[in-house]
Structure formats: structure tokens, C-alpha cells
Scaffold this motif. Sequence first.
Motif, PDB file in Angstrom:
ATOM      1  N   MET A   1       0.835  -1.199   0.000  1.00 33.47           N
ATOM      2  CA  MET A   1       0.000   0.000   0.000  1.00 33.47           C
ATOM      3  C   MET A   1       0.872   1.252   0.000  1.00 33.47           C
ATOM      4  N   TYR A   2       0.433   2.261  -0.723  1.00 32.95           N
ATOM      5  CA  TYR A   2       1.137   3.536  -0.790  1.00 32.95           C
ATOM      6  C   TYR A   2       0.152   4.661  -0.494  1.00 32.95           C
ATOM      7  N   LYS A   3       0.702   5.818  -0.133  1.00 32.64           N
ATOM      8  CA  LYS A   3      -0.129   7.002   0.064  1.00 32.64           C
ATOM      9  C   LYS A   3       0.438   8.140  -0.777  1.00 32.64           C
ATOM     10  N   VAL A   4      -0.431   8.781  -1.537  1.00 33.02           N
ATOM     11  CA  VAL A   4      -0.064   9.984  -2.287  1.00 33.02           C
ATOM     12  C   VAL A   4      -0.750  11.150  -1.584  1.00 33.02           C
ATOM     13  N   PHE A   5       0.045  12.095  -1.098  1.00 33.43           N
ATOM     14  CA  PHE A   5      -0.530  13.187  -0.325  1.00 33.43           C
ATOM     15  C   PHE A   5      -0.825  14.402  -1.206  1.00 33.43           C
ATOM     16  N   VAL A   6      -2.026  14.923  -1.030  1.00 32.24           N
ATOM     17  CA  VAL A   6      -2.405  16.239  -1.552  1.00 32.24           C
ATOM     18  C   VAL A   6      -2.572  17.096  -0.303  1.00 32.24           C
ATOM     19  N   ASN A   7      -1.638  18.028  -0.070  1.00 28.80           N
ATOM     20  CA  ASN A   7      -1.502  18.661   1.241  1.00 28.80           C
ATOM     21  C   ASN A   7      -1.362  17.537   2.271  1.00 28.80           C
ATOM     22  N   ASN A   8      -2.256  17.494   3.270  1.00 24.21           N
ATOM     23  CA  ASN A   8      -2.162  16.422   4.265  1.00 24.21           C
ATOM     24  C   ASN A   8      -3.219  15.348   4.072  1.00 24.21           C
ATOM     25  N   THR A   9      -3.887  15.367   2.927  1.00 27.00           N
ATOM     26  CA  THR A   9      -4.893  14.343   2.633  1.00 27.00           C
ATOM     27  C   THR A   9      -4.255  13.205   1.842  1.00 27.00           C
ATOM     28  N   PRO A  10      -4.321  11.971   2.364  1.00 26.03           N
ATOM     29  CA  PRO A  10      -3.726  10.850   1.635  1.00 26.03           C
ATOM     30  C   PRO A  10      -4.705  10.208   0.647  1.00 26.03           C
ATOM     31  N   ILE A  11      -4.230   9.948  -0.557  1.00 23.13           N
ATOM     32  CA  ILE A  11      -4.921   9.061  -1.487  1.00 23.13           C
ATOM     33  C   ILE A  11      -4.273   7.694  -1.309  1.00 23.13           C
TER      34      ILE A  11
ATOM     35  N   HIS B   1     -10.265   2.495 -10.372  1.00 26.63           N
ATOM     36  CA  HIS B   1      -9.137   1.785 -10.986  1.00 26.63           C
ATOM     37  C   HIS B   1      -8.129   2.830 -11.469  1.00 26.63           C
ATOM     38  N   ILE B   2      -6.849   2.593 -11.213  1.00 25.61           N
ATOM     39  CA  ILE B   2      -5.824   3.590 -11.503  1.00 25.61           C
ATOM     40  C   ILE B   2      -5.831   4.032 -12.966  1.00 25.61           C
ATOM     41  N   LYS B   3      -6.209   3.137 -13.867  1.00 25.99           N
ATOM     42  CA  LYS B   3      -6.253   3.497 -15.289  1.00 25.99           C
ATOM     43  C   LYS B   3      -7.324   4.536 -15.585  1.00 25.99           C
ATOM     44  N   ASP B   4      -8.368   4.582 -14.737  1.00 25.70           N
ATOM     45  CA  ASP B   4      -9.508   5.472 -14.977  1.00 25.70           C
ATOM     46  C   ASP B   4      -9.408   6.785 -14.216  1.00 25.70           C
ATOM     47  N   VAL B   5      -8.327   6.989 -13.501  1.00 34.37           N
ATOM     48  CA  VAL B   5      -8.198   8.176 -12.653  1.00 34.37           C
ATOM     49  C   VAL B   5      -7.950   9.428 -13.486  1.00 34.37           C
ATOM     50  N   ASP B   6      -8.703  10.482 -13.209  1.00 30.75           N
ATOM     51  CA  ASP B   6      -8.406  11.823 -13.711  1.00 30.75           C
ATOM     52  C   ASP B   6      -7.907  12.615 -12.501  1.00 30.75           C
TER      53      ASP B   6
ATOM     54  N   VAL C   1      -9.742  14.730  -9.140  1.00 29.97           N
ATOM     55  CA  VAL C   1      -9.579  14.249  -7.765  1.00 29.97           C
ATOM     56  C   VAL C   1      -8.904  15.311  -6.900  1.00 29.97           C
ATOM     57  N   ILE C   2      -7.837  15.915  -7.407  1.00 29.33           N
ATOM     58  CA  ILE C   2      -7.102  16.920  -6.628  1.00 29.33           C
ATOM     59  C   ILE C   2      -8.000  18.109  -6.300  1.00 29.33           C
ATOM     60  N   ARG C   3      -8.735  18.583  -7.290  1.00 24.54           N
ATOM     61  CA  ARG C   3      -9.606  19.742  -7.046  1.00 24.54           C
ATOM     62  C   ARG C   3     -10.703  19.411  -6.047  1.00 24.54           C
ATOM     63  N   ASP C   4     -11.203  18.181  -6.083  1.00 23.09           N
ATOM     64  CA  ASP C   4     -12.214  17.778  -5.100  1.00 23.09           C
ATOM     65  C   ASP C   4     -11.613  17.740  -3.699  1.00 23.09           C
ATOM     66  N   ILE C   5     -10.404  17.215  -3.583  1.00 21.48           N
ATOM     67  CA  ILE C   5      -9.742  17.173  -2.276  1.00 21.48           C
ATOM     68  C   ILE C   5      -9.533  18.587  -1.735  1.00 21.48           C
ATOM     69  N   LEU C   6      -9.030  19.486  -2.575  1.00 22.79           N
ATOM     70  CA  LEU C   6      -8.781  20.864  -2.132  1.00 22.79           C
ATOM     71  C   LEU C   6     -10.074  21.574  -1.753  1.00 22.79           C
ATOM     72  N   LYS C   7     -11.133  21.302  -2.508  1.00 24.96           N
ATOM     73  CA  LYS C   7     -12.442  21.894  -2.198  1.00 24.96           C
ATOM     74  C   LYS C   7     -12.943  21.408  -0.840  1.00 24.96           C
TER      75      LYS C   7
ATOM     76  N   ALA D   1     -11.830  13.987   2.378  1.00 25.98           N
ATOM     77  CA  ALA D   1     -11.910  13.294   1.089  1.00 25.98           C
ATOM     78  C   ALA D   1     -11.239  11.936   1.237  1.00 25.98           C
ATOM     79  N   LYS D   2     -11.910  10.888   0.758  1.00 21.95           N
ATOM     80  CA  LYS D   2     -11.362   9.535   0.887  1.00 21.95           C
ATOM     81  C   LYS D   2     -11.350   8.866  -0.483  1.00 21.95           C
ATOM     82  N   TYR D   3     -10.168   8.829  -1.082  1.00 26.01           N
ATOM     83  CA  TYR D   3      -9.996   8.205  -2.388  1.00 26.01           C
ATOM     84  C   TYR D   3      -9.051   7.019  -2.288  1.00 26.01           C
ATOM     85  N   HIS D   4      -9.369   5.999  -3.064  1.00 24.19           N
ATOM     86  CA  HIS D   4      -8.544   4.791  -3.137  1.00 24.19           C
ATOM     87  C   HIS D   4      -8.382   4.415  -4.605  1.00 24.19           C
ATOM     88  N   PHE D   5      -7.129   4.354  -5.074  1.00 27.74           N
ATOM     89  CA  PHE D   5      -6.833   3.912  -6.444  1.00 27.74           C
ATOM     90  C   PHE D   5      -6.271   2.492  -6.367  1.00 27.74           C
TER      91      PHE D   5
END
Length: 202
Positions: free
Chosen positions: A1-11, A26-31, A35-41, A49-53
Amino acid sequence: MYKVFVNNTPIILSTKKTIDDYETIHIKDVDFSIVIRDILKKESKREEAKYHFYHKNEDKLLAELYTKLPVVLAGGGKVYNANKEVLFIHRNGKWDLPKGKAEKKEDMETAAIREVEEETGVTGLEIIKFLYKTFHVFKRNGEFRLKVTYWFEMKTAYSGVLVPQKNEGIMKVKWKNSKKAKKALRDSYANIRQLFSYEYLT
């Protein structure tokens, strides 16, 4: 498992098909821009925001991630001195560890040592082991990018003057014992806290 942080929010990135309470894509379908704009909003509204790829193959999971945003490779150090103190820098109002972008054709170990030296003035660095790889999204020239930082545990016998690289926005460089490090990590970044054991974080 990995975490990609947008500010302090982990994907969360994993090979699991679902994680409870997370929106799974699915990671292939990610835009990523959506996702980033939704997290920042949501962050601006103090919502979570809770996203899992996911991808069933871990290697392909990371390979697909690297196609989604321009990738910036960096190296950094969690550096201990002879007194078992950890080297911290203070930049942008937060305590951080020294790190920076790798130069063209530069291996990660060399980049990590060079960046620690440039940002802190500390020399005589020796890499003990590879620690972890962190991922975070940042914006540069109006474009979202993915920084992948390779972290190494290092040691040094250096006891000289600490010199913050002010042209990189670093205002302070400090050696911190476990008590002071614990306090600094409360005013740090989530991806930096990943590099420390439980006793530093409680």
C-alpha cells in the motif's frame, strides 16, 4: 500500500479492490486533476476526502501512477548525529527534513547527500539504509506534479555550524533530540511523519 498526499490528505494506492468508506477508482480510470480539485475543495470546507486507487498488480499500479502527472524525482535524508539527534529544517512555516530534486542522470543516493549538504551545511554524510519512498502532489507554474522522494537514513560526525540555504526558503536548521523532534513533527507534513516510528508521533 502507498499514500499519495495532496496537502495532508492521503490518497490510498493498493492492490485491494475495495477499502471500506473510500471511493475506489481503478488507476487506469483516474483523472487526477478532478480528484485533486475535489480534495482541495473539501479541505477548504474542513471535510474529509477519501480516495482509493487500485490495480491488482503492484508494479502496474505504480507504473500507471507515473503516467498520470509529470513526475519529479527527489532525494532526502533523515540524518542522525553522534548524539542521536535528527536534523530538521524550517521552511514555509513548517518543520521538514532536507530533500530536493535530483539532477539529470543523478542516482538517488547522490542526490540525497548533495541536497542535505546544500540545504544544511552538514558534511561527512554516510547512508545507512534506504527508508521509504513518499509521494506528494504539488503545483508549479499552474501545473500539478507528482514528487517522488527517496528517503535515506544517514549518519554524520559533523559538529560544525549549520547553514540554512536561504535562497531555497530555509530559515532554520536544527538538530533535535527525540523530545524536540516529537514537538516539531506536530508542525510538519503527513508524508514526513511517515518516516518516524510510533513513539515520535504520540
